[in-house]
Design an enzyme around this catalytic site. Structure first.
Site, short mmCIF file in Angstrom:
data_model
loop_
_atom_site.label_atom_id
_atom_site.label_comp_id
_atom_site.label_asym_id
_atom_site.label_seq_id
_atom_site.Cartn_x
_atom_site.Cartn_y
_atom_site.Cartn_z
N ARG A 102 13.92 -3.55 5.71
CA ARG A 102 14.92 -4.14 6.60
C ARG A 102 15.59 -5.38 6.00
O ARG A 102 16.76 -5.65 6.25
CB ARG A 102 14.24 -4.59 7.89
N LYS A 122 -9.96 4.74 -7.70
CA LYS A 122 -10.88 3.82 -8.39
C LYS A 122 -11.65 4.58 -9.47
O LYS A 122 -12.16 5.67 -9.24
CB LYS A 122 -11.88 3.21 -7.39
N GLU A 164 -17.67 -5.94 2.99
CA GLU A 164 -16.61 -6.89 2.63
C GLU A 164 -16.97 -8.27 3.15
O GLU A 164 -17.61 -8.40 4.19
CB GLU A 164 -15.29 -6.47 3.26
N ASP A 206 -10.49 2.27 10.23
CA ASP A 206 -9.92 1.60 9.05
C ASP A 206 -10.64 2.00 7.77
O ASP A 206 -10.02 2.11 6.72
CB ASP A 206 -10.01 0.08 9.26
N HIS A 210 -11.84 6.15 3.50
CA HIS A 210 -12.55 5.85 2.25
C HIS A 210 -14.00 6.36 2.25
O HIS A 210 -14.46 6.98 1.30
CB HIS A 210 -12.57 4.34 1.99
N LYS A 240 -16.89 -6.12 7.99
CA LYS A 240 -16.22 -7.33 7.48
C LYS A 240 -17.17 -8.51 7.70
O LYS A 240 -18.04 -8.48 8.57
CB LYS A 240 -14.92 -7.58 8.26
C1 BG6 Z 1 -8.10 -0.84 3.25
C2 BG6 Z 1 -8.50 -1.37 4.60
O1 BG6 Z 1 -7.80 0.52 3.33
O2 BG6 Z 1 -9.18 -1.04 2.33
C3 BG6 Z 1 -8.89 -2.84 4.51
O3 BG6 Z 1 -7.42 -1.24 5.49
C4 BG6 Z 1 -9.96 -3.05 3.45
O4 BG6 Z 1 -9.36 -3.32 5.76
C5 BG6 Z 1 -9.54 -2.39 2.13
O5 BG6 Z 1 -10.13 -4.44 3.27
C6 BG6 Z 1 -10.66 -2.42 1.14
O6 BG6 Z 1 -10.19 -1.99 -0.10
P1 BG6 Z 1 -10.90 -2.45 -1.44
O7 BG6 Z 1 -10.21 -1.70 -2.53
O8 BG6 Z 1 -10.71 -3.94 -1.53
O9 BG6 Z 1 -12.34 -2.11 -1.30
#
Ligand code: BG6
Length: 479
Positions: free
Chosen positions: A46, A176, A210, A229, A234, A328
Site C-alpha cells: 500500500r 532449514k 523460544e 502458530d 512447523h 514463548k
Molecule cells: C513463525 C512463528 O512461524 O516461526 C513465530 O509465527 C515464531 O511465532 C517463528 O517465532 C519461529 O521461527 P524460527 O525460525 O525463529 O524458529
C-alpha cells in the site's frame, strides 16, 4: 512448468518479513551469483513509494539485517528492485502493476506475504491483470487460515487461478538445513532405518522453545496462539519427517505423499493429552520480562505454550507416543528432536554400576546444529568386581564437520526454489488440510472442556502439568 523465473513480484514488500528475511535472502543469493542475471524484482504494497523510495527502504533493511561480511552486494542488488504501490482490495491497480512488471521472457514468480484476508482479492486482481498464466507460479506465506474452513477457502481461491503444481506454500522450517538433514540421517545411512519403528523406539520428543514473547505481533498472535502458530505447521512438519516411510526418491510428489500419510494417521488427541500455558512475568536471558497479559494490555486466554502427547496410528508407530511442546518465554531458544530407544532386552552386566541407560538420538536443529547418539561404554579400569558402564555421547557437531561451508538461512533456499520451481520443500494442499483437521479437533476439545491456559513464569519450561504429561508415563522431557 520447469522455468526459472526472470520476474519476481513481491506482495507485502515493505512488511516485516520482506525487510528481515526476503530482501536479505535475495541479496545474499545475488551476491553469490545464484540469481539469474536477468531477474527483476517488483515490490508492491500500500505504501506510496516510487522505485527510489523502495530502494532506500530496502537499503536500510539490508544494512540492518545482513551480516557485515554479506553487505558487499547491496548496491548491485538494489538495481534489480522496482516498486508499484497497490491497494490489493480493489481491481483497479492491477493493470498498472502488470504494466510495470512488463512481459517476462521466461516466467514470473509471485510471493504473497500479506494478511490472509488479502489472498482472495489479490488472486482476483492477478487474474484481472493477466498475471495467472502458465508461466506464473505463486508462493504463499503463512498463516494460511486459522482453521480447516478458512484454510480451504484460501486454498480454493488460489486454486481457482493456479493449479497445485504452481502453488508453493511456505513452511520456513522445511528450508532449514538441519531439518533436511533429518532426511539424510534417516535415508542415507544403513544404521537407523531398520530400527526406526515401534519395536526399537520407546518414544519421540519434539521441542521448539523460544525465549521471545509477543514481539510486535500482538494482533496476529493473540488471535492465533501456540497451537496454530507453531504446532499446526512447523511441528507437524517435523513430526512428519521423523515418522514418514521412506519415499522412493527425493522428489516433490514422493516426499509429500509420504508426509501426508503420517499426518492423516494422527490420532485425535483427548483433552487430557494436551497442556496449555500462558507466561506470567519472570526472567529470561538474565532480564526481567512482563507477563503476556501485561504485554498485550488486557486479559487473554490465548495459549503461549502447548504440550501434546500425540499418536500415529499406523504399523510402524503403534504404541509410540510423540511428545510435542512449544512455547514463548521459555528458558532457552532451542529446537530439537529426541528419539528415545527402548532398553536392551536382557543385560549380561549385573553390577549396580553397570545399570544400563537406553540409547538416545538427539537431533539439534537450532541454535546448535548437532546430532548426538548416547551410547553405553565401559568405564576404563580393571573391573575386578565386574564391568562398570557409563553413557557417553557420539557427537557430530555440524559446524565442525563442515568448517568453511557457508550455511544458508531458510528463506535463501526457499526463494531460490520458488524462482526455479522446485516444490519439494513446500507444503501441498492435502498436507495443510490434514494438519488443520487434527488441530481443529484439539481446539474443539479445549472448547468443550472449557480449558484455560495454566500460568507459568517466564523463563521456566511451562506449567507443571507439562512435566506431568511425560512423568505419568514414566518418562521425562529432555532438558
Ligand atoms: C513463525 C512463528 O512461524 O516461526 C513465530 O509465527 C515464531 O511465532 C517463528 O517465532 C519461529 O521461527 P524460527 O525460525 O525463529 O524458529
Amino acid at each position: 512448468m520447469s522455468f526459472t523465473a526472470d520476474r519476481l513480484l513481491l506482495f507485502g514488500a515493505t512488511g516485516d518479513l520482506s525487510r528481515r528475511m526476503l530482501l536479505p535472502s535475495l541479496c545474499a543469493l545475488d551476491a553469490d551469483g545464484l540469481v539469474d542475471p536477468k531477474l527483476q524484482i517488483l515490490g508492491t504494497a500500500r505504501s506510496d513509494l516510487d522505485d527510489a523510495g523502495f530502494r532506500n527502504m530496502a537499503r536500510d533493511a539490508l544494512e540492518h539485517y545482513l551480516p557485515e561480511n554479506r553487505k558487499g552486494g547491496i548496491a548491485t542488488f538494489l538495481n534489480r528492485l522496482h516498486y508499484q504501490p497497490l491497494d490489493a482490495t480493489t481491481l483497479e491497480g492491477f493493470d498498472a502493476l502488470a504494466a510495470k512488471l512488463g512481459t517476462p521472457e521466461r516466467g514470473l514468480a509471485i510471493f504473497l506475504s500479506t494478511a490472509p484476508s488479502l489472498f482472495g482479492p489479490t488472486i482476483e486482481g492477478l487474474r484481472h491483470g493477466g498475471l495467472t498464466g502458465n508461466n506464473v507460479r505463486i508462493g504463499l506465506e503463512k498463516p494460511l487460515g486459522t482453521d480447516l474452513d478458512s484454510s480451504c477457502r484460501i486454498n480454493d481461491a488460489v486454486a481457482s487461478a493456479f493449479p497445485e503444481k504452481r502453488i508453493f506454500r511456505i513452511d520456513h522450517y522445511l528450508g532449514k538445513e538441519t531439518v533436511q538433514n533429518l532426511l539424510a540421517l534417516r535415508f542415507a545411512n544403513m544404521l537407523f532405518e531398520p530400527i526406526w519403528n515401534a519395536a526399537y523406539i520407546d518414544h519421540v520428543q519434539i521441542t521448539v522453545a523460544e525465549t521471545v514473547g509477543l514481539e510486535s505481533r500482538i494482533d496476529f498472535y493473540d488471535g492465533a496462539g501456540a497451537l496454530r502458530d507453531m504446532v499446526q505447521n512447523h511441528m507437524l512438519q517435523l513430526l512428519a519427517l521423523v515418522a514418514m516411510e521412506p519415499p522412493v526418491n527425493y522428489d516433490p510428489t514422493a516426499v509429500r505423499d509420504e508426509k501426508v500419510k503420517v499426518l492423516r494417521a494422527l490420532r485425535a488427541v483427548t483433552a487430557g493429552e494436551t497442556v496449555t500455558g500462558q507466561y506470567r512475568a519472570g526472567a529470561v536471558d538474565g532480564g526481567v520480562v512482563p507477563g503476556y497479559d501485561e504485554e498485550l494490555g488486557h486479559d487473554s486466554d490465548t495459549e503461549t505454550f502447548v504440550a501434546i502427547k500425540a499418536h500415529i496410528d499406523n504399523w510402524r508407530w503403534a504404541g509410540v507416543p510423540f511428545y510435542l511442546r512449544t512455547g514463548k518465554r521459555l528458558p532457552e531458544r532451542t529446537t530439537e528432536i529426541l528419539i528415545q530407544f527402548r532398553c536392551i532386552p536382557h543385560s549380561i552386566f549385573d553390577r549396580a554400576s553397570a545399570r544400563l541407560k537406553p540409547n538416545r538420538l538427539l537431533i539439534g536443529i537450532q541454535p546448535e546444529e548437532n546430532i548426538t547418539l548416547s551410547m553405553m561404554t565401559k568405564l576404563p579400569g580393571l573391573d575386578r568386581d565386574g564391568i562398570a558402564l557409563r553413557e557417553v555421547p557420539l557427537d557430530i557437531a555440524m559446524p565442525d564437520a563442515f568448517t568453511g561451508v557457508h550455511r544458508r538461512i531458510a528463506y535463501e533456499r526457499l526463494m531460490l526454489d520458488l524462482i526455479e520451481g522446485d516444490q519439494t520443500l513446500f507444503v501441498r494442499r492435502d498436507e495443510v488440510e490434514a494438519q488443520w483437521q487434527w488441530i481443529d479437533a484439539i481446539r474443539a476439545g479445549w472448547d468443550k472442556e472449557g480449558l484455560k491456559p495454566k500460568a507459568y513464569s517466564a523463563g521456566t519450561w511451562g506449567p507443571s502439568a507439562a512435566i506431568a504429561l511425560t512423568e505419568r508415563d514414566g518418562r521425562s522431557w529432555h532438558e
